[in-house]
Motif scaffolding. Sequence first.
Motif, PDB file in Angstrom:
ATOM      1  N   PRO A 233       0.977  -1.009   0.064  1.00  0.00           N
ATOM      2  CA  PRO A 233      -0.136   0.007  -0.188  1.00  0.00           C
ATOM      3  C   PRO A 233       0.769   1.746  -0.185  1.00  0.00           C
ATOM      4  N   GLU A 234       0.754   2.617  -1.050  1.00  0.00           N
ATOM      5  CA  GLU A 234       1.341   3.570  -0.883  1.00  0.00           C
ATOM      6  C   GLU A 234       0.268   4.602  -1.173  1.00  0.00           C
ATOM      7  N   HIS A 235       0.679   5.694  -0.562  1.00  0.00           N
ATOM      8  CA  HIS A 235       0.052   7.220  -1.087  1.00  0.00           C
ATOM      9  C   HIS A 235       0.871   7.645  -1.363  1.00  0.00           C
ATOM     10  N   VAL A 236       0.600   7.782  -2.859  1.00  0.00           N
ATOM     11  CA  VAL A 236       0.829   8.124  -4.141  1.00  0.00           C
ATOM     12  C   VAL A 236       1.151  10.025  -3.976  1.00  0.00           C
ATOM     13  N   THR A 237       0.283  10.874  -3.348  1.00  0.00           N
ATOM     14  CA  THR A 237       0.280  12.163  -3.304  1.00  0.00           C
ATOM     15  C   THR A 237       1.103  12.853  -2.490  1.00  0.00           C
ATOM     16  N   GLU A 238       1.672  11.895  -1.473  1.00  0.00           N
ATOM     17  CA  GLU A 238       3.524  12.027  -0.686  1.00  0.00           C
ATOM     18  C   GLU A 238       4.505  12.273  -2.096  1.00  0.00           C
ATOM     19  N   TYR A 239       4.609  11.625  -2.376  1.00  0.00           N
ATOM     20  CA  TYR A 239       5.765  12.503  -3.413  1.00  0.00           C
ATOM     21  C   TYR A 239       5.868  11.871  -5.040  1.00  0.00           C
ATOM     22  N   GLY A 240       4.308  11.578  -5.285  1.00  0.00           N
ATOM     23  CA  GLY A 240       4.682  10.474  -6.440  1.00  0.00           C
ATOM     24  C   GLY A 240       4.306   9.255  -6.979  1.00  0.00           C
ATOM     25  N   VAL A 241       4.479   8.776  -8.167  1.00  0.00           N
ATOM     26  CA  VAL A 241       4.375   7.298  -8.552  1.00  0.00           C
ATOM     27  C   VAL A 241       5.667   6.986  -8.413  1.00  0.00           C
ATOM     28  N   HIS A 242       6.354   7.510  -9.033  1.00  0.00           N
ATOM     29  CA  HIS A 242       8.345   6.700  -8.560  1.00  0.00           C
ATOM     30  C   HIS A 242       8.589   7.552  -7.971  1.00  0.00           C
ATOM     31  N   TRP A 243       8.836   8.691  -7.218  1.00  0.00           N
ATOM     32  CA  TRP A 243       9.499   9.649  -6.263  1.00  0.00           C
ATOM     33  C   TRP A 243      10.046   9.116  -4.745  1.00  0.00           C
ATOM     34  N   ASN A 244      10.186   9.386  -4.174  1.00  0.00           N
ATOM     35  CA  ASN A 244       9.992   9.022  -2.645  1.00  0.00           C
ATOM     36  C   ASN A 244      11.264   9.899  -1.787  1.00  0.00           C
ATOM     37  N   PHE A 245      11.337  10.243  -0.657  1.00  0.00           N
ATOM     38  CA  PHE A 245      11.762  10.909   0.123  1.00  0.00           C
ATOM     39  C   PHE A 245      13.404  10.306   0.306  1.00  0.00           C
ATOM     40  N   PHE A 246      13.913   9.222   0.051  1.00  0.00           N
ATOM     41  CA  PHE A 246      15.149   8.605  -0.229  1.00  0.00           C
ATOM     42  C   PHE A 246      15.789   9.799  -1.638  1.00  0.00           C
ATOM     43  N   LEU A 247      15.180  10.002  -2.732  1.00  0.00           N
ATOM     44  CA  LEU A 247      15.455  10.933  -3.885  1.00  0.00           C
ATOM     45  C   LEU A 247      15.913  11.876  -3.469  1.00  0.00           C
ATOM     46  N   THR A 248      14.907  12.553  -2.527  1.00  0.00           N
ATOM     47  CA  THR A 248      14.999  14.036  -1.958  1.00  0.00           C
ATOM     48  C   THR A 248      16.141  14.411  -1.320  1.00  0.00           C
ATOM     49  N   LEU A 249      16.360  13.350  -0.469  1.00  0.00           N
ATOM     50  CA  LEU A 249      17.426  13.048   0.218  1.00  0.00           C
ATOM     51  C   LEU A 249      18.764  13.693  -0.275  1.00  0.00           C
ATOM     52  N   ALA A 250      18.686  12.495  -1.426  1.00  0.00           N
ATOM     53  CA  ALA A 250      19.809  12.181  -2.531  1.00  0.00           C
ATOM     54  C   ALA A 250      19.467  14.054  -2.598  1.00  0.00           C
ATOM     55  N   LEU A 251      19.297  14.394  -3.059  1.00  0.00           N
ATOM     56  CA  LEU A 251      19.370  16.059  -3.925  1.00  0.00           C
ATOM     57  C   LEU A 251      20.315  16.890  -3.137  1.00  0.00           C
ATOM     58  N   LEU A 252      19.632  17.089  -2.367  1.00  0.00           N
ATOM     59  CA  LEU A 252      19.361  18.492  -1.498  1.00  0.00           C
ATOM     60  C   LEU A 252      21.589  18.881  -0.546  1.00  0.00           C
ATOM     61  N   PRO A 253      21.867  17.769  -0.781  1.00  0.00           N
ATOM     62  CA  PRO A 253      23.256  17.763  -0.540  1.00  0.00           C
ATOM     63  C   PRO A 253      23.974  18.289  -2.095  1.00  0.00           C
ATOM     64  N   ILE A 254      23.597  17.747  -3.251  1.00  0.00           N
ATOM     65  CA  ILE A 254      24.318  18.066  -4.532  1.00  0.00           C
ATOM     66  C   ILE A 254      23.701  19.643  -4.654  1.00  0.00           C
ATOM     67  N   ILE A 255      22.589  20.132  -4.255  1.00  0.00           N
ATOM     68  CA  ILE A 255      22.042  21.267  -4.545  1.00  0.00           C
ATOM     69  C   ILE A 255      22.694  22.187  -3.820  1.00  0.00           C
ATOM     70  N   GLU A 256      22.975  21.734  -2.501  1.00  0.00           N
ATOM     71  CA  GLU A 256      23.481  22.495  -1.290  1.00  0.00           C
ATOM     72  C   GLU A 256      25.278  23.455  -2.175  1.00  0.00           C
ATOM     73  N   VAL A 257      26.300  22.014  -3.274  1.00  0.00           N
ATOM     74  CA  VAL A 257      27.065  22.217  -3.167  1.00  0.00           C
ATOM     75  C   VAL A 257      26.845  23.507  -4.113  1.00  0.00           C
ATOM     76  N   LEU A 258      25.494  23.563  -5.673  1.00  0.00           N
ATOM     77  CA  LEU A 258      25.989  24.360  -6.413  1.00  0.00           C
ATOM     78  C   LEU A 258      25.299  25.656  -6.044  1.00  0.00           C
ATOM     79  N   LEU A 259      24.890  25.881  -4.905  1.00  0.00           N
ATOM     80  CA  LEU A 259      24.913  27.358  -3.902  1.00  0.00           C
ATOM     81  C   LEU A 259      26.281  28.087  -3.520  1.00  0.00           C
TER      82      LEU A 259
END
Length: 516
Positions: A233-259
């Motif tokens: 069971p999954e709640h699609v409106t949290e992040y979407g069909v394929h996206w999840n919190f792990f992907l968000t966590l992984a991208l944040l430090p990368i974006i920080e470096v760009l800033l």
Amino acid sequence: MNDYKASKEAFVSGMTGSTVFHVNMISGVALSSIALHSALRSRVQAFGPAYFLAEFVILAMPLLLSMTLFAEAPGALSLLLLVPMLVLLLLPPLERGTPLPAEGRDELASPDGRSRAEASPTHLSQSLRPLPALTTYRAHMMLMTVLSILAVDFPVFPRFLAKCETYGVSLMDIGVGSFVFSQGVVSAIPIIKDISYLQAPVLPKLKSVSRKMIPIIVLGILRVVLVKGTEYPEHVTEYGVHWNFFLTLALLPIIEVLLHPIILRIPIALLGLWIGVLHQFALSSGGMKDFLLNAPRSNIISANKEGLLSLLGYVSIHILGLSLGTVILPPSPSFFRKQQQQLLDGPSSYRSSKFDPSAPRQNAKIVIELLSYSVIWWMLLAFVRLGLEVSRRMANISYVLWVAAYNTSFILGYIFLDMMFFPTRTSKIRDPTDPSGKRLLIGEKGPKSSAPALLEAINKNAFILFLLSNVATGLINLNIQTMFVGNMKAMCILCAYSMGMCVFAWLFRRKRLWKM
């Protein structure tokens, strides 16, 4: 199975949440448990062989009770913890805080394990003093996350604490943002140790950070495969069909470096706020809100619209956490700002020898600055909420301000409790390594503070514990139809689960299983 899957998804969908005050009251139980624990440590001898069990009962069980049986009366639970704490305050304090297993390490050790007295100036300049209050905050936040991700599947966990569908505030909504904020706080460590890291070429830093994030991205992809493959069971409106919190966590430090080039030049808190405002402008005036709420999931972008469109809001939260880290981790709240200004003035004016991150912290100044930030964030939140309700799904500006206000206030609370129960004072002493006897050092006197041993253990392997809790939650849900379990049986399962998580952390308290 399909009928239960649909029922389970409906069980965690359509929530409207609670109130900010109620969420604060539930979270306040964590502060009350720390107050009781600190009173015991500072006034009663150690528990001996029953130490782990005592910490579990004082520090972990109140969190579980606050989100289940006492969810509608968290103030009563806090009172049950604070009354014995007040009684303990009638006893005289011990000479120092009760020694803990976690205190076996040298808190003033340099990175290579040598004491400060033995370490060279080079090692000293690269070290930061431990901040027990931060360890306690991060571990308590992780513990509440670990407990709630399973508890939410049982009816004993009130629906008003589950994640809101679109608008509203709840315990699980603040948990997501707090996880990101906490990650931002500790990401300040490298730039405090060496601010010139901000000036380093972006590409090598980007490669280094990306390599570290690859395992988390792999975990995110693996989670998608497992969820789809097992019809979990999954709640699609949290992040979407394929996206999840792990992907968000992984991208944040990368974006920080760009800033980093921007972080070097302007106040970090202002940058975080600007990003949040820009994100809100895109939502309100750029059509992103309408796309997120109404667009059909017809392609890979629209299928994952929540995860993609909320990313900028989480970047804002991460940067605001980074800003707070530059306030609470160095010796003084102005430490980083002074380094920043001197580096901008040019290489000729910057002298790294003037800045020693290993110096004792000026806790009173840090508390005053945290209090100022707390007032600002809460006032801004109150003003913005007059016309814009909080939405975790969009990570809008109201959500960003709520996460910043909440976490700043609770970190302030943990630091204040540490100062109250384990007060220290600074004094100038002669440097024993200086033959002339003229050089002075700032020393600390008073009881040594450290985080509770169980929370130290949880913090050491927090991410592994988070992964383990996700696996355990999945296994339990695959074998038990949790939404039909009565309260008594649910509490037995949740107590066993929480004990298992804490035992795992305790067994590996002296070893870091995954260094990110």
